[in-house]
Write an enzyme that holds these catalytic residues in place. Structure first.
Site, PDB file in Angstrom:
ATOM      1  N   ASP A  51      48.464  58.480  59.758  1.00 23.66           N
ATOM      2  CA  ASP A  51      49.819  57.924  59.865  1.00 23.66           C
ATOM      3  C   ASP A  51      50.699  58.564  58.784  1.00 23.66           C
ATOM      4  OD1 ASP A  51      51.015  54.950  61.064  1.00 23.66           O
ATOM      5  OD2 ASP A  51      52.117  55.985  59.489  1.00 23.66           O
ATOM      6  N   ILE A  52      51.903  58.962  59.187  1.00 22.26           N
ATOM      7  CA  ILE A  52      52.824  59.647  58.272  1.00 22.26           C
ATOM      8  C   ILE A  52      53.449  58.675  57.256  1.00 22.26           C
ATOM      9  CG2 ILE A  52      54.986  59.455  59.575  1.00 22.26           C
ATOM     10  CD1 ILE A  52      55.357  62.450  59.254  1.00 22.26           C
ATOM     11  N   HIS A  57      46.286  51.149  65.006  1.00 29.71           N
ATOM     12  CA  HIS A  57      46.290  51.453  63.568  1.00 29.71           C
ATOM     13  C   HIS A  57      44.919  51.088  63.005  1.00 29.71           C
ATOM     14  CE1 HIS A  57      50.766  51.671  62.930  1.00 29.71           C
ATOM     15  NE2 HIS A  57      50.781  50.900  64.000  1.00 29.71           N
ATOM     16  N   HIS A  59      49.101  52.854  70.556  1.00 32.43           N
ATOM     17  CA  HIS A  59      48.340  53.359  69.406  1.00 32.43           C
ATOM     18  C   HIS A  59      47.661  52.214  68.675  1.00 32.43           C
ATOM     19  CE1 HIS A  59      52.538  52.722  68.211  1.00 32.43           C
ATOM     20  NE2 HIS A  59      52.061  52.296  67.043  1.00 32.43           N
ATOM     21  N   GLN A  77      56.789  47.260  67.297  1.00 29.91           N
ATOM     22  CA  GLN A  77      56.314  48.559  67.812  1.00 29.91           C
ATOM     23  C   GLN A  77      57.474  49.548  67.723  1.00 29.91           C
ATOM     24  OE1 GLN A  77      55.128  48.725  71.986  1.00 29.91           O
ATOM     25  NE2 GLN A  77      54.112  50.711  71.716  1.00 29.91           N
TER      26      GLN A  77
HETATM   27  P1  DGP Z   1      54.220  51.007  65.158  1.00 28.82           P
HETATM   28  O1  DGP Z   1      55.262  50.425  64.249  1.00 28.82           O
HETATM   29  O2  DGP Z   1      53.041  50.089  65.385  1.00 28.82           O
HETATM   30  O3  DGP Z   1      54.825  51.521  66.434  1.00 28.82           O
HETATM   31  O4  DGP Z   1      53.637  52.254  64.368  1.00 28.82           O
HETATM   32  C1  DGP Z   1      54.060  53.567  64.514  1.00 28.82           C
HETATM   33  C2  DGP Z   1      53.460  54.354  63.395  1.00 28.82           C
HETATM   34  O5  DGP Z   1      53.587  55.719  63.705  1.00 28.82           O
HETATM   35  C3  DGP Z   1      54.131  54.145  62.043  1.00 28.82           C
HETATM   36  O6  DGP Z   1      53.188  53.577  61.137  1.00 28.82           O
HETATM   37  C4  DGP Z   1      54.550  55.516  61.595  1.00 28.82           C
HETATM   38  C5  DGP Z   1      53.807  56.438  62.517  1.00 28.82           C
HETATM   39  N1  DGP Z   1      54.545  57.632  62.899  1.00 28.82           N
HETATM   40  C6  DGP Z   1      55.783  57.689  63.441  1.00 28.82           C
HETATM   41  N2  DGP Z   1      56.127  58.964  63.695  1.00 28.82           N
HETATM   42  C7  DGP Z   1      55.076  59.727  63.307  1.00 28.82           C
HETATM   43  C8  DGP Z   1      54.823  61.138  63.321  1.00 28.82           C
HETATM   44  O7  DGP Z   1      55.634  61.964  63.743  1.00 28.82           O
HETATM   45  N3  DGP Z   1      53.625  61.544  62.818  1.00 28.82           N
HETATM   46  C9  DGP Z   1      52.688  60.669  62.361  1.00 28.82           C
HETATM   47  N4  DGP Z   1      51.555  61.178  61.897  1.00 28.82           N
HETATM   48  N5  DGP Z   1      52.877  59.343  62.341  1.00 28.82           N
HETATM   49  C10 DGP Z   1      54.067  58.883  62.801  1.00 28.82           C
END
Ligand code: DGP
Length: 140
Positions: free
Chosen positions: A33-34, A104, A102, A96
């Site tokens: 996660d970024i 986590h 996805h 979300q």
């Molecule tokens: P949610 O809030 O449950 O939809 O989580 C989405 C997650 O995705 C959030 O923790 C940040 C992550 N995220 C968003 N954009 C990117 C990306 O471009 N790359 C990666 N690695 N993670 C991302």
């Protein structure tokens, strides 16, 4: 396999957007996660585009859960956390933010007091890369 051209996770699956991967097979992808809420915070996604739990074919959902177990086991082996939480959000009310299903995987530390609506903070990419390498090493 369904794809949504505007979806950030579909772009990652297609290789059009970078990520730090830890696991890949024909149907699922695991990457860091970024905006990690804890060191080792990892996402597991189906390659097929499905927005929420309700859109997921049962067999693919089972596959995502199996991948989640495999990567969570590697995280446990690599990082020895006090615990691991699985979090999966569906819809705005559940916070979300990416509309591609996805899971986590969040390594936990006793007393970390994590909230389910966590603040979005950019991660340290070097630190994330280093943890990813340890998780890959620990994969069975
Ligand atoms: P949610 O809030 O449950 O939809 O989580 C989405 C997650 O995705 C959030 O923790 C940040 C992550 N995220 C968003 N954009 C990117 C990306 O471009 N790359 C990666 N690695 N993670 C991302």
């Amino acid at each position: 396999m369904k794809r949504d051209l505007d979806c950030v996770f579909c772009k990652i699956v297609a290789g059009e957007l970078g990520c730090i991967p830890v696991y890949e097979d024909a149907n699922t992808l695991g990457f860091m996660d970024i905006n990690p809420i804890a060191p080792g915070h990892t996402l597991i996604i189906p390659k097929h585009h499905a927005e929420t739990l309700y859109d997921m074919p049962d067999d693919l959902l089972a596959h995502v859960v199996a991948t989640t177990k495999r990567v969570a086991s590697a995280l446990r082996k690599a990082l020895n956390p006090d615990g691991v939480s699985l979090i999966q959000a569906n819809g705005k009310g559940a916070a979300q933010s990416v509309l591609h299903f996805h899971m986590h995987i969040v390594p936990r530390t006793l007393g970390d007091d994590l909230k389910i609506n966590w603040p979005v903070v950019a991660g340290d990419m070097d630190e994330i890369r280093e943890v990813a390498a340890r998780v890959i090493q620990a994969l069975d």
